[in-house]
Write a protein that holds these residues in place. Sequence first.
Motif, mmCIF file in Angstrom:
data_model
loop_
_atom_site.group_PDB
_atom_site.id
_atom_site.type_symbol
_atom_site.label_atom_id
_atom_site.label_comp_id
_atom_site.label_asym_id
_atom_site.label_seq_id
_atom_site.Cartn_x
_atom_site.Cartn_y
_atom_site.Cartn_z
ATOM 1 N N LEU A 195 -0.612 63.197 64.476
ATOM 2 C CA LEU A 195 0.408 63.262 63.427
ATOM 3 C C LEU A 195 1.059 64.639 63.404
ATOM 4 N N GLN A 196 0.253 65.686 63.560
ATOM 5 C CA GLN A 196 0.812 67.035 63.530
ATOM 6 C C GLN A 196 1.718 67.285 64.735
ATOM 7 N N GLU A 197 1.345 66.750 65.891
ATOM 8 C CA GLU A 197 2.184 66.921 67.085
ATOM 9 C C GLU A 197 3.520 66.191 66.931
ATOM 10 N N ILE A 198 3.487 65.029 66.312
ATOM 11 C CA ILE A 198 4.739 64.319 66.042
ATOM 12 C C ILE A 198 5.618 65.149 65.117
ATOM 13 N N ALA A 199 5.013 65.674 64.058
ATOM 14 C CA ALA A 199 5.766 66.489 63.105
ATOM 15 C C ALA A 199 6.344 67.729 63.777
ATOM 16 N N ASP A 200 5.570 68.354 64.644
ATOM 17 C CA ASP A 200 6.044 69.564 65.336
ATOM 18 C C ASP A 200 7.263 69.248 66.201
ATOM 19 N N ARG A 201 7.247 68.134 66.886
ATOM 20 C CA ARG A 201 8.388 67.772 67.735
ATOM 21 C C ARG A 201 9.634 67.448 66.918
ATOM 22 N N GLU A 238 10.157 68.898 64.014
ATOM 23 C CA GLU A 238 10.422 70.100 63.222
ATOM 24 C C GLU A 238 10.440 69.799 61.730
ATOM 25 N N VAL A 239 9.474 68.983 61.320
ATOM 26 C CA VAL A 239 9.266 68.703 59.897
ATOM 27 C C VAL A 239 7.771 68.782 59.634
ATOM 28 N N SER A 240 7.375 68.673 58.369
ATOM 29 C CA SER A 240 5.948 68.714 58.042
ATOM 30 C C SER A 240 5.320 67.344 58.278
ATOM 31 N N HIS A 241 3.999 67.318 58.452
ATOM 32 C CA HIS A 241 3.331 66.037 58.663
ATOM 33 C C HIS A 241 3.421 65.155 57.421
ATOM 34 N N LYS A 242 3.519 65.782 56.238
ATOM 35 C CA LYS A 242 3.675 65.000 55.010
ATOM 36 C C LYS A 242 5.032 64.305 54.969
ATOM 37 N N THR A 243 6.059 64.944 55.538
ATOM 38 C CA THR A 243 7.388 64.323 55.602
ATOM 39 C C THR A 243 7.362 63.097 56.505
ATOM 40 N N GLU A 248 4.138 51.477 56.632
ATOM 41 C CA GLU A 248 2.964 51.724 57.477
ATOM 42 C C GLU A 248 2.693 53.219 57.528
ATOM 43 N N THR A 249 1.435 53.592 57.726
ATOM 44 C CA THR A 249 1.139 54.990 58.006
ATOM 45 C C THR A 249 1.639 55.315 59.417
ATOM 46 N N PRO A 250 1.885 56.573 59.730
ATOM 47 C CA PRO A 250 2.374 56.911 61.071
ATOM 48 C C PRO A 250 1.458 56.418 62.186
ATOM 49 N N MET A 251 0.155 56.565 62.035
ATOM 50 C CA MET A 251 -0.758 56.181 63.111
ATOM 51 C C MET A 251 -0.840 54.665 63.263
#
Length: 377
Positions: free
Chosen positions: A247-253, A255-260, A271-274
Amino acid sequence: MSKVSGNSRILPGVGAAETPAPAFNLIMQPEFPLNALILASEALRIANQNSGRELFRWRFVSEDGSPVRASNGMWMSADDSLQTMLPADYYLVFEGNLPVQRNSPKLLNQLRSVARFGATVGAVDTGSFALAQAGLVDDRQVVLHWEAVPSFKERFPQVGVNGQIYLMENQRITCAGGVATLDMMLDLIGRLKSPTLANEVANALVHTPRLAIAPQRLDDRPKLAKLTLSDRILAVMERHLDFPLSLQEIADRLEVSHKTVLRECLRSFEETPMRLYLRIRLQASRNMLFYEEFSIKDVATACGFSYPSVFSRAFLAQFGMSPREFRDTLRRGQSQTYRPEVRRLSINAPEAGVPESGIAVSDRHAGTVTVAQRRSK
């Protein structure tokens, strides 16, 4: 045998006066999309009908000249085999649910030969697999049905894939199939004859033509439009099937937070991201099982599962059957495409007092059906 026919099938000696009408060989592979074939031939027929002249000629071709089963279970008769088909200007391969399993060396060699002698070679739906197998689209881009794209990329990483509805360049034509086949044929009619005639054909078929660059799917956005966050999330996940991101790697790509990312997935997909990521990977695996003969282990690896057992459990939970059961069920139905008269003999016992040779003759004639009939099972 009844055939879908028009006014101007290719006949020996026809079209010798003045400029010969452009000729098309429409090559039907087992499980081909009948809707695409009908739209292609009807566009040519209506062009001839409306002009009152033989502007185009066409023939239906199968590998051995026998009828071919379409993906909807209907049978289409052929005019020629690959060996007996007449020379043409355009050779279009119509392929569907079996994009590689029935592409014989004879077909691939024929495609190479006609391309070498200057004919335009094209593909509809998953026919691009045959062109790639024949080495006719190396270092080019192709178009094929969007469901088969992951499988195609896995098998032919050197060939670029374009998401538009069809593509014409340098004596190669590739098309996504379905109604896009009609858009492609209208473009060809406009180029070979006139845009006015192409518009007449479109009106006759109650169709509004689309440009080649139109997207295949309603949810595809134009490239110039700004993608929404949900679009970008899906794109990142679809680009990383074999090595799933956290989830954090997706957010990093993005350029937003994982909560976003979490909030957007819950809002747009419920659905949850995963969980969303898992569904995307499972759908990709289903398409690979549908179109390809990769081993279960290879499909699992290509879709980011560390072990086949983990993949099988996830697939069973999503689709109600294991990957192996899904493929076996699918292939049993598709086995009807190969030598049906032989299969029919193997499952039907001879009637009492009737020699097997008599049944063979009867079944052979019964197997020759019109395009409007379904084969009895």
